[in-house]
Design an enzyme around this catalytic site. Structure first.
Site, PDB file in Angstrom:
ATOM      1  N   ASP A  69       0.836  -1.201   0.000  1.00 26.60           N
ATOM      2  CA  ASP A  69       0.000   0.000   0.000  1.00 26.60           C
ATOM      3  C   ASP A  69       0.870   1.250   0.000  1.00 26.60           C
ATOM      4  OD1 ASP A  69      -2.109  -1.623   0.001  1.00 26.60           O
ATOM      5  OD2 ASP A  69      -2.821  -1.136   2.034  1.00 26.60           O
ATOM      6  N   ALA A  70       1.987   1.176   0.776  1.00 24.77           N
ATOM      7  CA  ALA A  70       2.868   2.351   0.884  1.00 24.77           C
ATOM      8  C   ALA A  70       3.495   2.673  -0.469  1.00 24.77           C
ATOM      9  CB  ALA A  70       3.953   2.077   1.923  1.00 24.77           C
ATOM     10  N   GLU A  71       3.902   1.626  -1.197  1.00 29.69           N
ATOM     11  CA  GLU A  71       4.507   1.858  -2.515  1.00 29.69           C
ATOM     12  C   GLU A  71       3.470   2.450  -3.472  1.00 29.69           C
ATOM     13  OE1 GLU A  71       7.754  -1.522  -3.482  1.00 29.69           O
ATOM     14  OE2 GLU A  71       5.908  -2.249  -2.593  1.00 29.69           O
ATOM     15  N   TYR A  72       2.258   1.911  -3.364  1.00 32.91           N
ATOM     16  CA  TYR A  72       1.171   2.410  -4.219  1.00 32.91           C
ATOM     17  C   TYR A  72       0.920   3.897  -3.936  1.00 32.91           C
ATOM     18  CZ  TYR A  72      -3.444   2.573  -6.461  1.00 32.91           C
ATOM     19  OH  TYR A  72      -4.507   2.889  -7.273  1.00 32.91           O
ATOM     20  N   ASP A  73       0.834   4.220  -2.629  1.00 33.37           N
ATOM     21  CA  ASP A  73       0.578   5.615  -2.257  1.00 33.37           C
ATOM     22  C   ASP A  73       1.689   6.529  -2.759  1.00 33.37           C
ATOM     23  OD1 ASP A  73      -1.683   4.772  -1.055  1.00 33.37           O
ATOM     24  OD2 ASP A  73      -0.876   4.794   0.989  1.00 33.37           O
ATOM     25  N   GLU A 152     -20.593 -19.996 -16.445  1.00 35.34           N
ATOM     26  CA  GLU A 152     -20.171 -18.865 -15.597  1.00 35.34           C
ATOM     27  C   GLU A 152     -21.184 -18.650 -14.489  1.00 35.34           C
ATOM     28  OE1 GLU A 152     -20.068 -15.453 -18.142  1.00 35.34           O
ATOM     29  OE2 GLU A 152     -18.691 -16.419 -19.526  1.00 35.34           O
ATOM     30  N   LYS A 154     -23.828 -16.374 -12.486  1.00 29.44           N
ATOM     31  CA  LYS A 154     -24.697 -15.255 -12.864  1.00 29.44           C
ATOM     32  C   LYS A 154     -24.643 -14.248 -11.714  1.00 29.44           C
ATOM     33  CE  LYS A 154     -29.178 -14.303 -14.921  1.00 29.44           C
ATOM     34  NZ  LYS A 154     -29.567 -13.168 -14.114  1.00 29.44           N
ATOM     35  N   ASP A 156     -25.283 -11.217  -9.383  1.00 27.44           N
ATOM     36  CA  ASP A 156     -26.507 -10.473  -9.102  1.00 27.44           C
ATOM     37  C   ASP A 156     -26.174  -8.998  -8.884  1.00 27.44           C
ATOM     38  OD1 ASP A 156     -29.122  -9.978  -8.706  1.00 27.44           O
ATOM     39  OD2 ASP A 156     -29.272 -10.922  -6.736  1.00 27.44           O
ATOM     40  N   ARG A 175     -27.882  -0.579 -18.600  1.00 28.51           N
ATOM     41  CA  ARG A 175     -28.586  -1.341 -19.630  1.00 28.51           C
ATOM     42  C   ARG A 175     -29.859  -0.619 -20.081  1.00 28.51           C
ATOM     43  NH1 ARG A 175     -32.769  -4.888 -19.955  1.00 28.51           N
ATOM     44  NH2 ARG A 175     -32.555  -6.523 -21.511  1.00 28.51           N
ATOM     45  N   GLU A 215     -21.049  -6.913 -15.246  1.00 33.47           N
ATOM     46  CA  GLU A 215     -21.926  -6.661 -14.105  1.00 33.47           C
ATOM     47  C   GLU A 215     -21.167  -5.881 -13.044  1.00 33.47           C
ATOM     48  OE1 GLU A 215     -24.648  -8.103 -15.052  1.00 33.47           O
ATOM     49  OE2 GLU A 215     -25.947  -8.289 -13.296  1.00 33.47           O
ATOM     50  N   TYR A 267     -18.013 -10.013 -19.032  1.00 35.13           N
ATOM     51  CA  TYR A 267     -18.234 -11.318 -19.670  1.00 35.13           C
ATOM     52  C   TYR A 267     -18.814 -11.230 -21.075  1.00 35.13           C
ATOM     53  CZ  TYR A 267     -22.641  -9.876 -17.640  1.00 35.13           C
ATOM     54  OH  TYR A 267     -23.723  -9.126 -17.285  1.00 35.13           O
ATOM     55  N   LYS A 355     -31.462 -21.337 -13.191  1.00 34.22           N
ATOM     56  CA  LYS A 355     -31.888 -20.749 -11.914  1.00 34.22           C
ATOM     57  C   LYS A 355     -32.142 -21.842 -10.881  1.00 34.22           C
ATOM     58  CE  LYS A 355     -32.143 -16.331 -12.850  1.00 34.22           C
ATOM     59  NZ  LYS A 355     -33.272 -15.490 -12.636  1.00 34.22           N
ATOM     60  N   CYS A 449     -59.962   0.714   9.726  1.00 32.16           N
ATOM     61  CA  CYS A 449     -58.517   0.887   9.527  1.00 32.16           C
ATOM     62  C   CYS A 449     -57.794   0.830  10.876  1.00 32.16           C
ATOM     63  CB  CYS A 449     -58.250   2.238   8.850  1.00 32.16           C
ATOM     64  SG  CYS A 449     -56.501   2.664   8.809  1.00 32.16           S
ATOM     65  N   CYS A 452     -56.502   4.578  11.744  1.00 31.81           N
ATOM     66  CA  CYS A 452     -57.341   5.740  12.061  1.00 31.81           C
ATOM     67  C   CYS A 452     -58.783   5.371  12.433  1.00 31.81           C
ATOM     68  CB  CYS A 452     -57.344   6.718  10.886  1.00 31.81           C
ATOM     69  SG  CYS A 452     -58.114   6.032   9.416  1.00 31.81           S
ATOM     70  N   CYS A 467     -58.267   1.890   3.150  1.00 29.92           N
ATOM     71  CA  CYS A 467     -58.757   2.899   4.075  1.00 29.92           C
ATOM     72  C   CYS A 467     -59.017   4.149   3.224  1.00 29.92           C
ATOM     73  CB  CYS A 467     -57.700   3.204   5.133  1.00 29.92           C
ATOM     74  SG  CYS A 467     -58.062   4.711   6.051  1.00 29.92           S
ATOM     75  N   CYS A 472     -55.555   9.683   7.018  1.00 30.80           N
ATOM     76  CA  CYS A 472     -55.125   8.532   7.837  1.00 30.80           C
ATOM     77  C   CYS A 472     -53.626   8.663   8.141  1.00 30.80           C
ATOM     78  CB  CYS A 472     -55.400   7.238   7.079  1.00 30.80           C
ATOM     79  SG  CYS A 472     -54.618   5.808   7.831  1.00 30.80           S
TER      80      CYS A 472
HETATM   81  S1  IVH Z   1     -24.461 -13.006 -20.453  1.00 28.83           S
HETATM   82  C1  IVH Z   1     -27.637 -11.714 -23.844  1.00 28.83           C
HETATM   83  N1  IVH Z   1     -23.197 -13.629 -18.288  1.00 28.83           N
HETATM   84  O1  IVH Z   1     -27.908 -11.494 -16.261  1.00 28.83           O
HETATM   85  C2  IVH Z   1     -27.328 -11.435 -22.456  1.00 28.83           C
HETATM   86  N2  IVH Z   1     -25.116 -12.238 -18.089  1.00 28.83           N
HETATM   87  O2  IVH Z   1     -30.688 -12.158 -16.933  1.00 28.83           O
HETATM   88  C3  IVH Z   1     -25.999 -12.017 -22.168  1.00 28.83           C
HETATM   89  N3  IVH Z   1     -25.591 -11.510 -15.806  1.00 28.83           N
HETATM   90  O3  IVH Z   1     -28.556  -8.767 -18.363  1.00 28.83           O
HETATM   91  C4  IVH Z   1     -25.720 -11.905 -20.760  1.00 28.83           C
HETATM   92  N4  IVH Z   1     -23.906 -12.539 -14.846  1.00 28.83           N
HETATM   93  O4  IVH Z   1     -26.919  -8.411 -16.449  1.00 28.83           O
HETATM   94  C5  IVH Z   1     -24.238 -12.961 -18.801  1.00 28.83           C
HETATM   95  N5  IVH Z   1     -21.946 -14.241 -16.445  1.00 28.83           N
HETATM   96  C6  IVH Z   1     -22.969 -13.565 -16.959  1.00 28.83           C
HETATM   97  C7  IVH Z   1     -23.845 -12.819 -16.172  1.00 28.83           C
HETATM   98  C8  IVH Z   1     -24.921 -12.165 -16.768  1.00 28.83           C
HETATM   99  C9  IVH Z   1     -24.963 -11.748 -14.647  1.00 28.83           C
HETATM  100  C10 IVH Z   1     -26.818 -10.692 -15.946  1.00 28.83           C
HETATM  101  C11 IVH Z   1     -26.740  -9.659 -17.049  1.00 28.83           C
HETATM  102  C12 IVH Z   1     -27.922  -9.932 -17.935  1.00 28.83           C
HETATM  103  C13 IVH Z   1     -28.803 -10.713 -17.015  1.00 28.83           C
HETATM  104  C14 IVH Z   1     -29.763 -11.575 -17.788  1.00 28.83           C
END
Ligand code: IVH
Length: 723
Positions: A69-73, A152, A154, A156, A175, A215, A267, A355, A449, A452, A467, A472
């Site tokens: 960190d020190a070198e980076y700073d 891969e 997904k 969130d 998006r 993401e 991705y 999913k 209600c 109130c 209500c 209210c």
């Molecule tokens: S590929 C044509 N790869 O999931 C869309 N999406 O439900 C190609 N997401 O809008 C997306 N991880 O925001 C892809 N490894 C991943 C992802 C990913 C999260 C999200 C992305 C997309 C949404 C679709």
């Protein structure tokens, strides 16, 4: 009318680069002033910047720091000192410039040249198999063939699109609806996990232009830290990391985004010039070499059985991750096959999101209480014996309404199955009848209600009990909470507790009362120090000039969400115009349905609403109207396609301009294209336009045409909102 979108000092033929110092001082050979950086200084600054960027990639992208960190700073300090002496070295791309630009009032539209699609879902092994069979059928492959898949996680978070021109970040966008997002470049520049310059490997080339997709998300620790900071200042905490990431990305003040350690994984690819990828794994490896963070938990699976095994491993494995995922994404690895499979409606056929089923657990219903919402809707909520569901302690679950309670026959004392899917509020799935003891008590909706005491009503054909009392207290409290919320008037400092305090004793009876609050009144409340009270008052004051769409949303008119409010604000431009509009005129607006039109019309006809508007106006609430150009329709119905390299405008600026003028920018030429704007080195799109007889414009002709259209359409515009 001012043609706002064009750079004010553009020289035709000279490429305007993002990050250029506005006036680059020429160093004349016979004048040696020490105020301009010479080659040596430039080289030194470039070397320091390079070292810092590589350290960022190793630290953020690959969690493998190589310097302390020190070198980076020390590197940062040296670069800052050099830039302080020679300000022209501090280009936008410099690592020192991640924080800096001022707050913005809104986000510019950012059209996507290649639409950002979403994914179809497969819930379980059978649906995954069906998807695999379909892709084989479409490719004309025998059923026994195995297609290589890249698996891969997904993530969130929020999808973002980053455009790099010759390796430099020029635009970051959300998006949005997939066609047009919002320009969040200033905020994204503050995210240290995201390189503002792509690393060039020795002997390798970078694309001349590429839009990388991925993401942005928040890790669990950072999410907890942000929420605890917010709690301390009396603000409203975020419900989950995804919401917190969204809130942080769409901050009007980039310094706030910078203070939150957002992370990212990339991705995908949108438009790409001067480079090509062969497969998904090749893309991921290339991104990594450019310094873009990629998720390490990726696997090339030769068979569907391997894909299923990957999905199964992460169903439990996800609990050990330090960030949220909401499934697995399976992608056909070979890009030639991806191209062949293409997309239908809004989803590609070459990928699928796997999913996991919602996690269900059993618990008991201790009591059922009624919540009164801002529209007066009475919602029964089950108070549960606290139970852990997917790592979160759940003690309440919604029962929706009386019909749902009857249908599921939920009684106080019942053992129930509850589930939590993603960010959805936990809900009671079913009662475990076998566990009934006979002592459970059925629940009836109250006839008055609980807040109130007014008799409740349930209109014919509606499931919701309401209500009807406009005063209210609980309803008013919820209305105030909604009015001050981030998505509406965004008045910081007024969290749940403060709204309750303000409304419980009748200090604030409606949203207009907020603007009459004084320091003296606020200081009468418990736990309200002078610092917080002053901050609240200044935030309330600042909200007086929020954009019209925010006020409309905040008023809580039924059926008016954020988007509809934007549509109405941009179409009508002022409250006066909106109030004087008929149902028919409202319903004629694109995206406004009959129910919404009626609801808006009724609200403005209502005497109480009219009085509220008068009081808001008297309190100095003067919402800002959308800019004239935002309401322009000079290109309505026109479809423009841009191709080749533009010189005077960036591609996204040109497309944003078309959109603001009511037209549509598309990525491909068809017989419906109105004009193709061909920049330098235009290729196949130009050929196609010529074949189809589509009119072709040069960039200069396009700019001249737009200016001309704007001038010739200049009519007396209604005055901006100054009621
Ligand atoms: S590929 C044509 N790869 O999931 C869309 N999406 O439900 C190609 N997401 O809008 C997306 N991880 O925001 C892809 N490894 C991943 C992802 C990913 C999260 C999200 C992305 C997309 C949404 C679709």
């Amino acid at each position: 009318m001012v043609f706002r979108s064009l750079p004010t000092q553009v020289t035709p033929g000279k490429r305007r680069r993002h990050g250029d110092f506005p006036v680059t001082p020429e160093k004349s050979s016979d004048i040696s002033l020490d105020i301009f950086a010479d080659d040596e200084h430039q080289k030194r600054a470039a070397a320091l910047a390079d070292k810092i960027r590589r350290a960022d990639v190793l630290y953020y992208g690959q969690a493998q720091p190589e310097i302390s960190d020190a070198e980076y700073d020390a590197l940062m300090r040296d670069l800052r000192a050099l830039e302080a002496q020679y300000p022209e070295l501090a280009t936008k791309d410099s690592p020192t410039q991640r924080v800096g630009s001022g707050a913005v009032t809104g986000f510019e539209p950012a059209p996507h040249v290649v639409p950002m699609l979403s994914l179809d879902n497969a819930f379980g092994a059978e649906e995954l198999m069906l998807w695999d069979e379909r892709r084989k059928r479409l490719l004309g492959l025998p059923a026994e063939t195995q297609i290589e898949s890249a698996c891969e996680l997904k993530i969130d978070g929020l999808s973002v699109s980053l455009t790099y021109v010759n390796g430099s970040l020029v635009r970051a966008a959300t998006r949005g609806d997939g066609e047009t997002g919002e320009d969040i470049t200033s905020n994204v520049r503050t995210i240290r996990a995201i390189p503002t310059v792509l690393l060039k490997q020795a002997g390798a080339s970078l694309p001349s232009r590429i839009e990388v997709r991925g993401e942005v998300f928040l890790g669990h620790r950072e999410f907890a830290r942000i929420n605890s900071d917010i709690e301390e200042t009396g603000g409203k905490t975020f419900a989950n990391p995804r919401n917190a990431a969204a809130g942080s990305l769409r901050q009007k003040d980039p310094n706030v985004t910078a203070s939150r350690r957002l992370d990212a994984f990339f991705y995908g690819v949108g438009e790409c010039e001067g480079y090509s990828f062969t497969s998904q794994l090749n893309l991921l490896a290339t991104y990594k070499s450019w310094g873009l963070p990629t998720n390490p938990n990726v696997q090339l699976c030769a068979t569907l059985a391997e894909v299923q095994a990957f999905c199964d491993i992460w169903e439990t494995g996800k609990q050990k991750l330090t960030y949220d995922i909401d499934g697995v994404v399976i992608k056909t690895n070979d890009f030639r096959l991806q191209l062949e499979l293409g997309a239908v409606s809004r989803s590609p056929r070459w990928a699928i999101a796997y999913k996991y089923p919602a996690i269900q657990v059993r618990t008991t219903v201790n009591s059922i209480e009624i919540q009164v919402g801002r529209t007066g809707a009475l919602t029964p909520v089950a108070n549960l014996e606290p139970v852990a569901v997917a790592g979160v302690i759940v003690s309440r679950a919604t029962l929706h309404n009386q019909d749902e309670i009857r249908r599921k026959d939920v009684r106080v004392g019942d053992t129930v199955v509850i589930q939590r899917a993603g960010e959805v509020i936990p809900e009671v799935v079913e009662v475990v009848i076998a566990e009934r003891k006979g002592t459970e008590e059925p629940f009836e909706m109250p006839t008055t209600c609980p807040s109130c005491g007014t008799d409740v009503v349930r209109p014919e054909g509606e499931a919701v009990t309401r209500c009807p009392n406009l005063r209210c207290p609980r309803k008013v409290e919820q209305q105030i909470e909604h009015f001050v919320s981030r998505a509406a008037m965004d008045i910081e400092g007024l969290g749940e507790k403060q709204c309750e305090l303000l409304t419980s004793e009748g200090t604030v009876k409606d949203v207009a009362d907020l603007y009459t609050l004084t320091l003296e009144t606020l200081l009468r409340f418990d736990r309200m120090g002078e610092k917080l009270a002053t901050k609240i008052l200044s935030n309330i004051d600042a909200s007086r000039t929020r954009p019209l769409a925010r006020l409309l949303h905040g008023l809580g008119i039924r059926h008016i969400g954020e988007h509809t409010a934007e549509v109405l604000a941009s179409h009508f431009g002022s409250l006066t115009r909106l109030a004087a509009t008929s149902v028919e005129e409202l319903a004629a607006v694109h995206e406004i349905g009959k129910t919404t039109a009626e609801s808006v019309w009724k609200w403005f006809q209502n005497e109480e609403s009219q009085q509220l508007l008068v009081r808001l106006q008297a309190a100095g609430v003067t919402p800002t109207a959308p800019q004239d150009s935002e309401r322009s329709t000079v290109l309505a119905g026109k479809i423009l396609v841009f191709t080749g390299t533009l010189v005077r405008l960036r591609r996204d600026e040109a497309e944003g301009l078309v959109k603001r003028l009511g037209g549509r920018a598309s990525g491909s030429v068809s017989k419906n294209t109105s004009w193709l704007v061909a920049g330098e080195s235009a290729g196949s799109k130009l050929t196609k336009a010529n074949e189809l007889g589509v009119q072709v414009l040069t960039e200069d002709e396009f700019i001249a045409m737009v200016e001309e259209l704007q001038h010739s359409s200049a009519q007396p515009e209604p005055a901006a909102e100054q009621e």
